[in-house]
Motif scaffolding. Structure first.
Motif, PDB file in Angstrom:
ATOM      1  N   THR A  92       0.814  -1.219   0.000  1.00 49.72           N
ATOM      2  CA  THR A  92       0.000   0.000   0.000  1.00 49.72           C
ATOM      3  C   THR A  92       0.848   1.271   0.000  1.00 49.72           C
ATOM      4  OG1 THR A  92      -0.124   0.000   2.420  1.00 49.72           O
ATOM      5  CG2 THR A  92      -1.868  -1.156   1.221  1.00 49.72           C
ATOM      6  N   TYR A 130     -11.603   1.139  -1.421  1.00 52.59           N
ATOM      7  CA  TYR A 130     -12.086   2.487  -1.737  1.00 52.59           C
ATOM      8  C   TYR A 130     -13.583   2.594  -1.437  1.00 52.59           C
ATOM      9  CZ  TYR A 130     -13.444   6.552  -4.509  1.00 52.59           C
ATOM     10  OH  TYR A 130     -13.969   7.760  -4.923  1.00 52.59           O
ATOM     11  N   GLY A 133     -14.060   2.840   2.156  1.00 54.41           N
ATOM     12  CA  GLY A 133     -13.687   4.171   2.621  1.00 54.41           C
ATOM     13  C   GLY A 133     -14.841   5.141   2.465  1.00 54.41           C
ATOM     14  N   LYS A 180      -8.657  11.474  -4.990  1.00 55.46           N
ATOM     15  CA  LYS A 180      -8.552  10.378  -5.957  1.00 55.46           C
ATOM     16  C   LYS A 180      -7.953  10.847  -7.280  1.00 55.46           C
ATOM     17  CE  LYS A 180     -11.257   6.623  -8.022  1.00 55.46           C
ATOM     18  NZ  LYS A 180     -12.599   6.067  -8.277  1.00 55.46           N
ATOM     19  N   CYS A 190      -6.164  14.233   3.640  1.00 52.47           N
ATOM     20  CA  CYS A 190      -6.131  12.816   3.978  1.00 52.47           C
ATOM     21  C   CYS A 190      -7.487  12.467   4.593  1.00 52.47           C
ATOM     22  CB  CYS A 190      -5.008  12.496   4.972  1.00 52.47           C
ATOM     23  SG  CYS A 190      -5.256  13.195   6.616  1.00 52.47           S
ATOM     24  N   TYR A 210      -6.519   6.964   4.830  1.00 50.89           N
ATOM     25  CA  TYR A 210      -6.247   7.130   3.398  1.00 50.89           C
ATOM     26  C   TYR A 210      -5.364   8.350   3.207  1.00 50.89           C
ATOM     27  CZ  TYR A 210      -8.717   3.823   0.380  1.00 50.89           C
ATOM     28  OH  TYR A 210      -9.076   2.703  -0.337  1.00 50.89           O
ATOM     29  N   ILE A 226      -4.498   7.478  -4.536  1.00 50.19           N
ATOM     30  CA  ILE A 226      -4.763   7.368  -3.102  1.00 50.19           C
ATOM     31  C   ILE A 226      -4.574   5.922  -2.670  1.00 50.19           C
ATOM     32  CG2 ILE A 226      -6.314   9.346  -2.852  1.00 50.19           C
ATOM     33  CD1 ILE A 226      -8.661   7.388  -3.169  1.00 50.19           C
ATOM     34  N   TYR A 227      -4.091   5.766  -1.446  1.00 50.37           N
ATOM     35  CA  TYR A 227      -3.806   4.421  -0.947  1.00 50.37           C
ATOM     36  C   TYR A 227      -4.231   4.304   0.508  1.00 50.37           C
ATOM     37  CZ  TYR A 227      -1.087   4.000  -5.191  1.00 50.37           C
ATOM     38  OH  TYR A 227      -0.712   3.951  -6.504  1.00 50.37           O
ATOM     39  N   PRO A 228      -4.794   3.153   0.887  1.00 54.73           N
ATOM     40  CA  PRO A 228      -5.185   2.941   2.281  1.00 54.73           C
ATOM     41  C   PRO A 228      -3.952   2.717   3.156  1.00 54.73           C
ATOM     42  CG  PRO A 228      -5.503   0.922   1.040  1.00 54.73           C
ATOM     43  CD  PRO A 228      -5.074   1.969   0.042  1.00 54.73           C
TER      44      PRO A 228
END
Length: 631
Positions: A92, A130, A133, A180, A190, A210, A226-228
């Motif tokens: 991630t 996503y 989220g 995104k 964030c 995120y 975007i990344y968790p």
């Protein structure tokens, strides 16, 4: 009479071997029982055939010995309950991760005999993560925040709510959508879980779930901006993949409530967490960031450097998988956080390699002494001898005999005139004359062969090599030994690794070995008799064969060579004086002299009682013995 008979019987080698084997068996049984008992508690709510564990490495570096423990425990419990273990790459963070690391991690796991039918990636679930989220935001359990990092950290520490904590769901969704796209506006924001502002457990103070990262991902490319975070993705993917028990080191214990909160907030299948202690060793770094620093600054040759605690590094140093597995299982599910010594692990390793390691000889080139033998063979003779005297299954080797041989300077210095010594694998000989140079070094020796002599009556058993000829050459070898990379047993949180770097950590000794070593393959483990165990590391560019010294668990082979007061770093491990062999560590033997004219490579140590004679206040009624070291 019976007492004398029992004493004699107990002194026999055979009897001693039997007694030792019984003691070893009892010790092994005790360890096995202890290990079995430590696992007897098992996993909470585990059902046979239904347990699923997972090993989730981040592909940002090579596996180290700490990862090995986690992987082995996960596999152990999966097999214990007839379940399965998943290997999942926690990918991630595009900043750190590379495909290269994924490939090497799988190779390292294979080296440890750890396999999984299924290999997955957190990135396989980016779409679902996503969507979840968005679900968190819509349910009011997450919000967007553009607070600067340092300010956010300070507010979390002080229990101060973010100014955006009560923003509307519409605004939060708008900012998430902007994130995104990876726009200039989006990267400012964030997403944080809305758990607590001032919970005593700071892990629950609205953690980030995120964030933006514009670098291409090694698997998904430019699809995502975007990344968790791990704290968000891990419990979700564990739940989605059917994991029943998540094994984690207890350094994550404060974050366990966060893990459970994520699952409950999303209403997904629960997972049990099972804690175990992180593996720590003295003088050893397991931090990927610090290990990266050593690689990036060129202080090591790479991630497989023998000084590294990576799986590849310790394997290259000569640690066997069996020793590692036994050691990990003995540690078991302990919760104790301690810094372990390396001695027990290397001792365990020695017990595994000693019965099967072939024996060879190597003579140090520095100060090598030419020896002429009267009564030796007129021509060169080659005999077949076992590679291991106690294990014929190891195979046979060719040993060259001639009237011209080579021995080491330290051995030659220990000889007394007319002393009877033993040439190993040959027989006894008398020292008839010695030639020295202006520096006191011995340059030549003459011996009289005495094959009728009793090797049990000599104090010194000497390794030797027949002088090279065009048809019977010697093989140049380099013997490598290593020190710890850092000079402090345990670095504290605020310690800068740069302040504790060992100045010199690699030590080389050039030597010649018998021609049998030419048949070795890279990774073969051998013993150079009276020097120690070595693993063949392959040929160097100059044609010399490189051998890396394997610690045997004794203090002398494991002590940090950076100890203050050390005169000169130890080049190689001391040679044992077993069976009366000459002491090869530079200390004085019973027949040597104290003023050795060669560099002994040993630490300078002050005399315990100084230079004055020690007066005994009472008559001890002991034999009066003259000082063996007096001149």
């Amino acid at each position: 009479m019976s007492r004398r008979w029992y004493s004699h019987f107990e002194s026999l080698d055979f009897t001693r071997a039997v007694i030792q084997s019984v003691a070893d068996a009892k010790a092994h049984k005790a360890r096995s029982n202890k290990t079995a008992a430590s696992f007897a508690l098992g996993l909470q709510g585990a059902k046979e055939g239904q347990v699923v564990t997972r090993f989730p490495p981040e592909p940002s570096g090579y596996l180290h010995i700490g990862h090995a423990k986690a992987a082995m425990l996960n596999q152990y419990f999966a097999q214990m309950y007839k379940g399965k273990m998943l290997i999942r790459f926690d990918d991630t963070n595009p900043t750190k991760e590379r495909t290269e690391f994924e490939e090497t991690i799988l190779e390292d796991l294979a080296l440890l005999d750890i396999h999984s039918e299924i290999v997955t990636h957190t990135s396989d679930y980016f779409d679902q993560l996503y969507d979840l989220g968005i679900q968190m935001i819509k349910s009011g359990k997450a919000y967007a925040d553009d607070t600067e990092l340092l300010q956010m950290r300070d507010e979390r520490f002080k229990g101060i709510a973010s100014k955006h904590r009560e923003d509307s769901i519409e605004d939060n969704l708008k900012h998430f959508a902007e994130m995104k796209t990876g726009s200039d506006e989006g990267v400012r924001w964030c997403i944080r879980a809305k758990i607590s502002v001032d919970n005593p457990n700071k892990a629950l103070r609205d953690p980030v779930i995120y964030r933006c990262n514009l670098l291409p991902h090694h698997r998904t490319g430019d699809k995502w901006k975007i990344y968790p975070t791990y704290d968000f993705a891990c419990p979700i993917v564990d739940s989605l993949e059917g994991v029943t028990h998540a094994l984690r080191t207890n350094e994550y214990r404060d974050r366990n409530p966060q893990y459970y909160w994520m699952i409950e907030a999303l209403g997904i299948r629960p997972v049990h967490i099972w804690d175990f202690s992180r593996l720590n060793f003295i003088y050893t770094l397991l931090s990927k960031r610090k290990l990266h620093w050593f690689v990036d600054t060129g202080r090591v040759t790479g991630w497989d450097d023998p000084r590294f605690p990576t799986v590849r590094g310790i394997r290259r140093r000569g640690l066997t998988v069996e020793a590692l597995r036994q050691f990990m299982l003995i540690q078991g599910p302990s919760q104790a956080v301690v810094s372990l010594e390396w001695d027990s692990l290397w001792t365990m390793n020695k017990k595994i390699i000693d019965p099967v390691a072939p024996r060879f000889w190597a003579i140090a080139k520095d100060g090598v002494v030419s020896v002429t033998i009267s009564g030796g063979p007129a021509d060169v003779e080659v005999k077949t001898l076992p590679k291991h005297k106690k294990n014929p299954d190891v195979g046979e080797k060719k040993t060259v005999f001639s009237s011209k041989i080579l021995i080491e300077q330290e051995d030659a210095l220990s000889f007394d005139d007319q002393e009877e010594i033993t040439l190993m694998d040959w027989g006894n000989a008398f020292v008839r004359s010695k030639t020295t140079d202006s520096n006191g070094k011995i340059t030549a020796i003459e011996l009289d062969l005495n094959l009728a002599g009793d090797f049990r009556k000599t104090k010194k058993k000497i390794t030797w090599l027949s002088a090279p000829t065009p048809t019977h050459p010697l093989i140049p070898v380099t013997l490598l030994d290593y020190d710890y990379l850092i000079t402090k047993k345990k670095l504290e949180e605020n310690d800068d690794v740069k302040d504790f770097v060992t100045a010199e950590t690699e030590f080389r000794e050039e030597a010649d070995a018998d021609a049998n070593v030419q048949d070795l393959k890279k990774g073969d483990i051998i013993q150079f008799e009276r020097k120690g165990y070595y693993i063949f590391d392959g040929p160097a560019e100059n044609g010399s064969l490189h051998f890396i010294h394997i610690p045997d668990g004794r203090a002398a082979s494991l002590a940090s060579k950076a100890t203050p007061g050390a005169a000169t770093p130890v080049a190689v491990a001391p040679k044992p004086a077993k069976g009366g062999a000459a002491i090869k560590d530079g200390s004085k033997s019973s027949t040597g002299t104290s003023d050795t004219p060669v560099d002994t490579k040993m630490y300078a140590v002050d005399k315990v009682y100084g230079d004055e004679a020690v007066e005994t206040p009472v008559d001890p009624k002991m034999y009066k013995v003259t000082n063996v070291y007096s001149s």
